[in-house]
Enzyme design. Structure first.
Site, mmCIF file in Angstrom:
data_model
loop_
_atom_site.group_PDB
_atom_site.id
_atom_site.type_symbol
_atom_site.label_atom_id
_atom_site.label_comp_id
_atom_site.label_asym_id
_atom_site.label_seq_id
_atom_site.Cartn_x
_atom_site.Cartn_y
_atom_site.Cartn_z
ATOM 1 N N PHE A 105 45.788 32.594 44.591
ATOM 2 C CA PHE A 105 45.316 33.741 43.840
ATOM 3 C C PHE A 105 46.411 34.307 42.970
ATOM 4 O O PHE A 105 47.492 34.112 43.166
ATOM 5 C CB PHE A 105 44.633 34.896 44.819
ATOM 6 N N GLN A 109 43.465 49.302 36.901
ATOM 7 C CA GLN A 109 43.312 47.941 36.609
ATOM 8 C C GLN A 109 42.255 47.452 35.857
ATOM 9 O O GLN A 109 41.354 47.634 35.963
ATOM 10 C CB GLN A 109 43.553 47.112 37.802
ATOM 11 N N HIS A 154 40.572 44.083 35.034
ATOM 12 C CA HIS A 154 40.237 43.025 35.504
ATOM 13 C C HIS A 154 40.087 41.710 34.281
ATOM 14 O O HIS A 154 39.447 42.079 33.550
ATOM 15 C CB HIS A 154 39.342 42.643 36.533
ATOM 16 N N LEU A 171 31.979 41.354 37.469
ATOM 17 C CA LEU A 171 33.387 40.564 38.060
ATOM 18 C C LEU A 171 32.965 39.151 38.182
ATOM 19 O O LEU A 171 31.904 38.752 38.895
ATOM 20 C CB LEU A 171 33.699 41.236 39.085
ATOM 21 N N GLU A 212 38.864 35.953 40.354
ATOM 22 C CA GLU A 212 40.044 35.308 39.893
ATOM 23 C C GLU A 212 40.245 34.026 40.603
ATOM 24 O O GLU A 212 40.662 33.113 40.547
ATOM 25 C CB GLU A 212 41.233 36.336 40.426
ATOM 26 N N ARG A 248 47.273 40.293 36.951
ATOM 27 C CA ARG A 248 45.968 40.611 36.226
ATOM 28 C C ARG A 248 46.259 41.470 34.956
ATOM 29 O O ARG A 248 45.865 41.169 33.878
ATOM 30 C CB ARG A 248 45.089 41.492 36.995
ATOM 31 N N HIS A 258 38.320 47.872 36.662
ATOM 32 C CA HIS A 258 37.927 47.284 37.858
ATOM 33 C C HIS A 258 38.641 48.125 39.162
ATOM 34 O O HIS A 258 37.996 48.227 40.107
ATOM 35 C CB HIS A 258 38.753 45.741 37.808
ATOM 36 N N ARG A 317 47.748 46.080 40.739
ATOM 37 C CA ARG A 317 47.514 45.407 42.145
ATOM 38 C C ARG A 317 47.265 43.970 42.010
ATOM 39 O O ARG A 317 46.585 43.536 41.122
ATOM 40 C CB ARG A 317 46.283 46.261 42.639
#
Lengths: 597, 235
Positions: A117, A237, A239, A249, A252, A283, A370, A412
């Site tokens: 990730f 954030q 994304h 979404l 990832e 991100r 996000h 994050r």
């Protein structure tokens, strides 16, 4: 008069953090969980890719690496004591979820399966590490289901479809909350020794977002109006991979399984921005790269989107170039069947909303609002801290996306949010249960519900010149355009003025539905009031921070400035006027250095 | 494009019975039916009541009848159902207001299935996860996808005929645990489902499978539960 209930602990919110808090608090304390939806509707259920923990089930990993990656991901704004706590608790937290019944995917040996990730690395090689424990691409759904099931097993008291409206504070301590029962419109006062807010984020301030309608920042807005500060609200954030226009979404995990980003010229562009981990950079880095590609004319067909490509032939071609291998050292080879098995929901979303089949076609994507990094300030035990000296407010706790511990700092890492809710939800619950053993109930004020009642009355009695739906669209547009991925003084100033204008105009709305039963018009209007309060804090905090760090990228201050800005922002509401102050970042093991992926 | 949407309306504080209202809005063929409902509520009639949250088919809030069939409003596009849309609450659960039904009986049936892992054996001594092979994990994969939207149960003729029937969603919840190799509660759940309100009421109409927005083969899952009841085996 409101109905009055009494519990030792009341948890507000039925997502992952709230359920974990409820589960742990109810072991020893009389606990209620109130939620504006049935708990299984909560937004935890939309989390896809996984939960991060250095289990090392497929390859070498350890919590110290996870800590470093999280600190680096946060652009050094995360508090390192809290990050170390979270990452060292992570393996046990994930094992506990499995023991509770969570159906993680499995390795051939029968252990919890893990995938790479963004931003999670082997600290020795710098290469992506398999740290995201997953259940297909519905890991959040499985966490939410499993925790709800455990709450049922343990007979936790639920107040389903109760919307929290107010926090009751007496003598500087928590004393309960006021809520409205949606099915009857009746007000309820829940008298408690400890209150845990787990109300989620506020992505609905933005036009293109992956966030649910319910994500209206209720808990943060309520506490802010009560004089409790909000921390690091400029950090939001975006994304990288939301479905074009809709913002839904695309995990990832697609890139974790080998997917790559492709611009309008057919080029894989991430190696130019992150030479080592490429498409699996943090991100904020990837979102800025996409934005830059589009700005420089390399979007698809001149539009503001690029492609995400998980077609096996593409994946395998680039995997070979990157020298990617399986954990056992064999050649990496993704098949169409594996894509279908590992990413079933993503395939489904693309087919339903885009008419695109990701096995044979590329997915059009754009960055989507996000995740809320900032929020209600807490320490690592979930206790809300109300000033720059981290003074605890007795009896008040917050956990999950509404809270700012801060473990995410400026940005994050993927899979750290599910970890956050499980670890800090648990500790907030434990801490609250411990607190109520010795704390006394504060005496409830007369008519504790009167403030909530007047907020509703105001919404019913406005002039009617304005319409919530229109005001809401105006706010979302300006916040997305001017307080989005890239920011500058002029745009943010005008966004702040716009939000303040909308706050004035909001006084002129009127709710046409005069009924009590499921008056969703009234509730949506009230929620919009929360979003406006939050948007003002976000815009002000962003305007104030004159540097670029993590998700906060300023065109006019493009560099990180540790000398002046290695500090947390705190914003207070002092009788309607916003005041800004700061508190230091906790740095233990990792001194700030340049952040390169 | 112009979209005509006919919506079932019922306000218990004003109406003695339900009726339909028709609204005409300007929209796009790629709009979700939920977007159309939001537009009607936002611009024309704020009192219109429906549940929604995630808006992309994972939270399970907005199951409703769209042109006579159960769907999630957020996972149904105008281009799929056409520009003349009729929206009604799901059948078999009491209407509380407009498109909102009483979900408590639905969740009560879910809770009767003991929907949580039952395993009183000691945890692994190494403090790690219980082991499960990928094959055993795959055995109940489909039923873990359920989002408790009630589209299946409220499309089931047996449930309409007798709401004491636990319904397909509850049986899917039971299936999720019965076929989990880590679980030890299968016999309890099979016993519950062998009662008169259990699987015997399923007449394989397949409405549930067609209604499921998560593509769970529900009738097949119910069949597997029935088979386990007969054979006493879980393979």
């Amino acid at each position: 008069m409101a109905k009055v209930h009494q519990f030792d602990v009341v948890v507000v919110g039925g997502g992952g953090a709230g359920l974990m808090a409820g589960l742990y608090a109810s072991r020893t304390a009389k606990t209620a969980v109130i939620s504006k939806m049935y708990p299984t509707r909560s937004h935890t259920g939309a989390a896809q890719g996984g939960i991060a923990a250095a289990l090392g089930n497929s390859e070498g990993d350890n919590p110290a690496w996870h800590m470093y990656d999280t600190v680096k991901g946060s652009d050094y704004l995360g508090d390192q004591d809290a990050i170390e706590f979270m990452t060292s608790e992570a393996p046990q937290a994930v094992i506990e979820l499995e023991n509770m019944g969570l159906p993680f995917d499995r390795t051939p040996e029968g252990r919890i399966s893990q995938r790479p990730f963004g931003g999670h690395t082997n600290n020795e090689t710098g290469k992506p590490v398999r740290r995201a424990a997953h259940a297909a691409d519905r890991t959040g759904h499985m966490i939410l289901q499993t925790l709800y099931q455990q709450c049922l097993k343990n007979k936790v008291n639920f107040f389903d479809e109760y919307q929290v409206l107010d926090f009751i504070m007496v003598n500087g301590k928590a004393a309960g909350v006021v809520a409205v029962e949606l099915s009857t419109g009746e007000l309820h006062t829940i008298h408690a020794k400890a209150v845990i807010f787990a109300t989620g984020g506020h992505g609905r301030i933005f036009e293109v977002t992956s966030n649910a309608y319910a994500y209206t920042g209720d808990g943060a807005a309520i506490l802010f109006r009560k004089g409790i500060p909000l921390e690091d609200m400029e950090f939001f954030q975006f994304h990288p991979t939301g479905i074009y226009k809709l913002g839904i979404l695309i995990t990832e995990g697609v890139r974790g399984e080998g997917g790559v980003l492709i611009n309008g010229k057919g080029e894989r562009f991430m190696p130019r921005y992150a030479p080592t981990i490429k498409d699996l950079a943090s991100r904020d880095v990837v979102s800025r790269a996409i934005y830059t590609e589009i700005k420089e004319g390399r979007g698809v067909d001149g539009k503001n989107y690029v492609y995400l490509d998980i077609r096996p032939e593409t994946v395998n071609k680039f995997a070979a170039e990157d020298g990617r291998t399986n954990p056992d050292g064999s050649k990496f080879n993704l098949t169409a069947e594996q894509v279908l098995k590992k990413l079933p929901d993503i395939i489904d979303f693309c087919r339903v909303y885009l008419g695109v089949d990701p096995v044979t076609q590329m997915m059009p994507i754009q960055p989507t609002a996000h995740y809320t990094m900032g929020g209600i300030p807490t320490n690592k035990f979930g206790e809300v801290v109300i000033d720059d000296k981290n003074t605890v407010m007795p009896g008040l706790y917050a956990a999950g996306e509404c809270a700012c511990v801060s473990v995410h700092g400026g940005n994050r890492l993927g899979c750290n949010s599910l970890l956050d809710i499980v670890v800090f939800g648990k500790h907030a619950g434990l801490r609250a249960a411990e607190y109520v053993k010795t704390a006394e109930f504060e005496k409830l004020p007369e008519n504790a519900e009167s403030a909530a009642r007047s907020e509703f009355d105001a919404l019913r009695n406005g002039s009617g010149k304005e319409n919530v739906f229109d005001l809401s669209n105006e706010m979302k547009k300006v916040m997305f355009a001017d307080v989005g991925i890239y920011r500058n003084e002029k745009d943010m100033q005008s966004a702040l003025e716009k939000v303040r204008e909308l706050k004035k105009r909001f006084k002129d709305v009127t709710v046409s539905d005069t009924g009590k039963i499921f008056n969703t018009e009234l509730l949506n209007a009230w929620e919009f009031g929360n979003l406006l309060d939050i948007a003002e804090v976000v815009a002000l905090s962003a305007l104030n921070r004159k540097e670029s760090r993590g998700g906060h990228s300023r065109e006019d201050f493009p560099e990180r400035d540790d000398k002046n800005w290695l500090k947390h922002t705190l914003v207070w509401n002092k009788n309607g006027k916003l005041e800004i102050d700061y508190k230091p970042v906790v740095i233990t093991k990792h001194q700030p250095k340049a952040r390169v992926y | 494009m112009e979209i005509t949407i006919k919506i079932f309306r019922y306000d218990p504080e004003k109406d003695t019975r339900g009726h339909y209202e028709t609204y005409v809005v300007e929209g796009d063929e790629n709009d979700r039916v939920l977007d159309v409902l939001e537009l009607v509520k936002g611009k024309t009639d704020g009192s219109l009541a429906f549940r929604r949250s995630c808006a992309h088919g994972v939270c399970g809030s907005d199951a409703m009848r769209i042109n006579g069939r159960n769907h999630l409003a957020c996972k149904t596009l105008v281009r799929d159902v056409g520009a003349n849309i009729t929206v009604e609450p799901v059948l078999g659960l009491k209407v509380k207001k407009d498109l909102i039904v009483d979900m408590d009986p639905f969740f009560d049936n879910y809770k009767k299935m003991l929907p949580y892992l039952i395993n009183d054996s000691p945890l692994p001594a190494d403090g790690k996860e219980r082991l499960q092979s990928p094959e055993n994990r795959a055995r109940f994969d489909e039923s873990t996808k359920c989002i408790l939207c009630a589209a299946c149960t409220t499309s089931c003729p047996s449930y309409w005929a007798n709401d004491a029937y636990y319904g397909p969603a509850a049986i899917v919840a039971a299936h999720r645990f019965i076929f989990d190799s880590r679980d030890e509660g299968a016999s309890q759940r099979l016993h519950i489902l062998s009662e008169t309100d259990g699987t015997v009421r399923c007449h394989t109409a397949y409405n549930c499978t067609e209604a499921c927005p998560r593509d769970i083969k529900i009738t097949k899952a119910i069949g597997e539960v029935k088979m386990a009841m007969v054979t006493g085996k879980l393979d």
